[in-house]
Design a protein around this motif. Structure first.
Motif, PDB file in Angstrom:
ATOM      1  N   THR A  40       0.827  -1.228  -0.042  1.00 40.68           N
ATOM      2  CA  THR A  40       0.092  -0.003   0.027  1.00 40.68           C
ATOM      3  C   THR A  40       0.915   1.037  -0.125  1.00 40.68           C
ATOM      4  O   THR A  40       1.562   1.459   0.920  1.00 40.68           O
ATOM      5  CB  THR A  40      -0.965   0.111   1.302  1.00 40.68           C
ATOM      6  OG1 THR A  40      -1.604  -1.489   1.399  1.00 40.68           O
ATOM      7  CG2 THR A  40      -1.840   1.186   0.994  1.00 40.68           C
ATOM      8  N   HIS A  42      -0.231   4.589  -1.851  1.00 47.20           N
ATOM      9  CA  HIS A  42      -1.271   5.788  -2.238  1.00 47.20           C
ATOM     10  C   HIS A  42      -2.517   5.444  -1.498  1.00 47.20           C
ATOM     11  O   HIS A  42      -3.009   4.527  -1.457  1.00 47.20           O
ATOM     12  CB  HIS A  42      -1.124   5.885  -3.600  1.00 47.20           C
ATOM     13  CG  HIS A  42       0.261   5.989  -4.373  1.00 47.20           C
ATOM     14  ND1 HIS A  42       0.978   7.323  -4.042  1.00 47.20           N
ATOM     15  CD2 HIS A  42       1.037   5.257  -5.215  1.00 47.20           C
ATOM     16  CE1 HIS A  42       2.309   7.084  -5.048  1.00 47.20           C
ATOM     17  NE2 HIS A  42       1.986   5.724  -5.565  1.00 47.20           N
ATOM     18  N   GLY A  43      -2.812   6.681  -1.120  1.00 45.99           N
ATOM     19  CA  GLY A  43      -4.223   6.818  -0.647  1.00 45.99           C
ATOM     20  C   GLY A  43      -5.017   8.253  -1.239  1.00 45.99           C
ATOM     21  O   GLY A  43      -4.152   9.219  -1.512  1.00 45.99           O
ATOM     22  N   GLY A  44      -6.068   8.205  -1.632  1.00 43.28           N
ATOM     23  CA  GLY A  44      -6.951   9.286  -1.939  1.00 43.28           C
ATOM     24  C   GLY A  44      -7.384   8.985  -3.386  1.00 43.28           C
ATOM     25  O   GLY A  44      -7.516   8.024  -3.788  1.00 43.28           O
ATOM     26  N   LEU A  45      -8.147   9.909  -3.916  1.00 41.84           N
ATOM     27  CA  LEU A  45      -9.112   9.758  -5.027  1.00 41.84           C
ATOM     28  C   LEU A  45      -8.345  10.268  -6.272  1.00 41.84           C
ATOM     29  O   LEU A  45      -9.073  10.386  -7.369  1.00 41.84           O
ATOM     30  CB  LEU A  45     -10.423  10.625  -4.870  1.00 41.84           C
ATOM     31  CG  LEU A  45     -11.231  10.123  -3.745  1.00 41.84           C
ATOM     32  CD1 LEU A  45     -12.597  11.067  -3.495  1.00 41.84           C
ATOM     33  CD2 LEU A  45     -11.768   8.692  -3.724  1.00 41.84           C
ATOM     34  N   MET A  46      -7.124  10.976  -6.182  1.00 37.75           N
ATOM     35  CA  MET A  46      -6.553  11.553  -7.269  1.00 37.75           C
ATOM     36  C   MET A  46      -7.205  12.658  -7.821  1.00 37.75           C
ATOM     37  O   MET A  46      -7.285  12.984  -9.143  1.00 37.75           O
ATOM     38  CB  MET A  46      -6.236  10.381  -8.277  1.00 37.75           C
ATOM     39  CG  MET A  46      -4.848  10.716  -8.786  1.00 37.75           C
ATOM     40  SD  MET A  46      -4.458   9.308  -9.859  1.00 37.75           S
ATOM     41  CE  MET A  46      -4.036   9.920 -11.479  1.00 37.75           C
ATOM     42  N   ARG A  47      -8.086  13.817  -7.370  1.00 36.91           N
ATOM     43  CA  ARG A  47      -8.695  14.668  -7.502  1.00 36.91           C
ATOM     44  C   ARG A  47      -8.064  15.896  -6.830  1.00 36.91           C
ATOM     45  O   ARG A  47      -7.511  15.913  -5.774  1.00 36.91           O
ATOM     46  CB  ARG A  47     -10.178  14.725  -6.894  1.00 36.91           C
ATOM     47  CG  ARG A  47     -11.071  13.719  -7.676  1.00 36.91           C
ATOM     48  CD  ARG A  47     -12.326  13.728  -7.150  1.00 36.91           C
ATOM     49  NE  ARG A  47     -13.035  15.221  -6.856  1.00 36.91           N
ATOM     50  CZ  ARG A  47     -13.948  15.277  -6.122  1.00 36.91           C
ATOM     51  NH1 ARG A  47     -14.286  14.497  -5.297  1.00 36.91           N
ATOM     52  NH2 ARG A  47     -14.094  16.737  -5.930  1.00 36.91           N
ATOM     53  N   GLY A  50      -4.364  14.912  -6.118  1.00 32.88           N
ATOM     54  CA  GLY A  50      -3.683  13.970  -6.407  1.00 32.88           C
ATOM     55  C   GLY A  50      -3.631  12.974  -5.308  1.00 32.88           C
ATOM     56  O   GLY A  50      -4.378  13.001  -4.418  1.00 32.88           O
ATOM     57  N   ARG A  51      -2.903  11.512  -5.535  1.00 31.17           N
ATOM     58  CA  ARG A  51      -2.893  10.821  -4.354  1.00 31.17           C
ATOM     59  C   ARG A  51      -1.571  11.002  -3.423  1.00 31.17           C
ATOM     60  O   ARG A  51      -0.596  11.513  -3.757  1.00 31.17           O
ATOM     61  CB  ARG A  51      -2.717   9.310  -5.144  1.00 31.17           C
ATOM     62  CG  ARG A  51      -4.078   9.139  -5.874  1.00 31.17           C
ATOM     63  CD  ARG A  51      -3.843   7.665  -6.364  1.00 31.17           C
ATOM     64  NE  ARG A  51      -2.769   7.366  -7.183  1.00 31.17           N
ATOM     65  CZ  ARG A  51      -2.285   6.272  -7.711  1.00 31.17           C
ATOM     66  NH1 ARG A  51      -3.152   5.310  -7.639  1.00 31.17           N
ATOM     67  NH2 ARG A  51      -1.233   6.308  -8.478  1.00 31.17           N
ATOM     68  N   HIS A  53       1.033   9.948  -0.571  1.00 28.60           N
ATOM     69  CA  HIS A  53       1.818   8.956  -0.351  1.00 28.60           C
ATOM     70  C   HIS A  53       1.667   8.499   1.244  1.00 28.60           C
ATOM     71  O   HIS A  53       1.555   9.204   2.081  1.00 28.60           O
ATOM     72  CB  HIS A  53       3.237   9.213  -0.457  1.00 28.60           C
ATOM     73  CG  HIS A  53       3.701   9.430  -1.997  1.00 28.60           C
ATOM     74  ND1 HIS A  53       4.022   8.574  -2.653  1.00 28.60           N
ATOM     75  CD2 HIS A  53       3.804  10.612  -2.589  1.00 28.60           C
ATOM     76  CE1 HIS A  53       4.354   9.146  -3.881  1.00 28.60           C
ATOM     77  NE2 HIS A  53       4.063  10.378  -3.844  1.00 28.60           N
TER      78      HIS A  53
END
Length: 73
Positions: A40, A42-47, A50-51, A53
Motif C-alpha cells: 500500500t 498511495h491513498g486518495g481519490l486523485m482529485r 492527487g494521491r 503517499h
C-alpha cells in the motif's frame, strides 16, 4: 458545492486488528498481512491534489513488517 477532506502530513492513524473466534494468526497469515501493508503506497481519490503517499506498518515497526513479509514458510 464540493467538500474536500484533507489529512495533514505527519498524521498517524492507529487501528487494532481482531481475529474472529479468538483465532491466533499463523506465520502465513501474518506474512500476507505484512505484504499487503508494504504494497500500500498511495491513498486518495486523485482529485485536485492527487494521491497522497502513505506508509502502512504493523505495530508501527517498519523493520518488523519487512521481516514478516520476507519470512519463508
Amino acid at each position: 458545492l464540493r467538500s474536500s477532506r484533507v489529512v495533514l502530513r505527519g498524521l498517524y492513524f492507529d487501528a487494532p486488528l481482531e481475529w474472529l473466534d479468538s483465532h491466533v494468526p499463523g506465520r502465513d497469515e501474518l506474512r500476507v498481512l505484512a505484504l499487503c501493508a508494504l504494497a500500500t503506497r498511495h491513498g486518495g481519490l486523485m482529485r485536485n491534489r492527487g494521491r497522497g503517499h502513505i506508509l502502512v506498518t504493523l505495530n508501527g515497526d517498519l523493520e518488523m513488517t519487512r521481516r514478516l513479509a520476507e519470512a519463508k514458510s
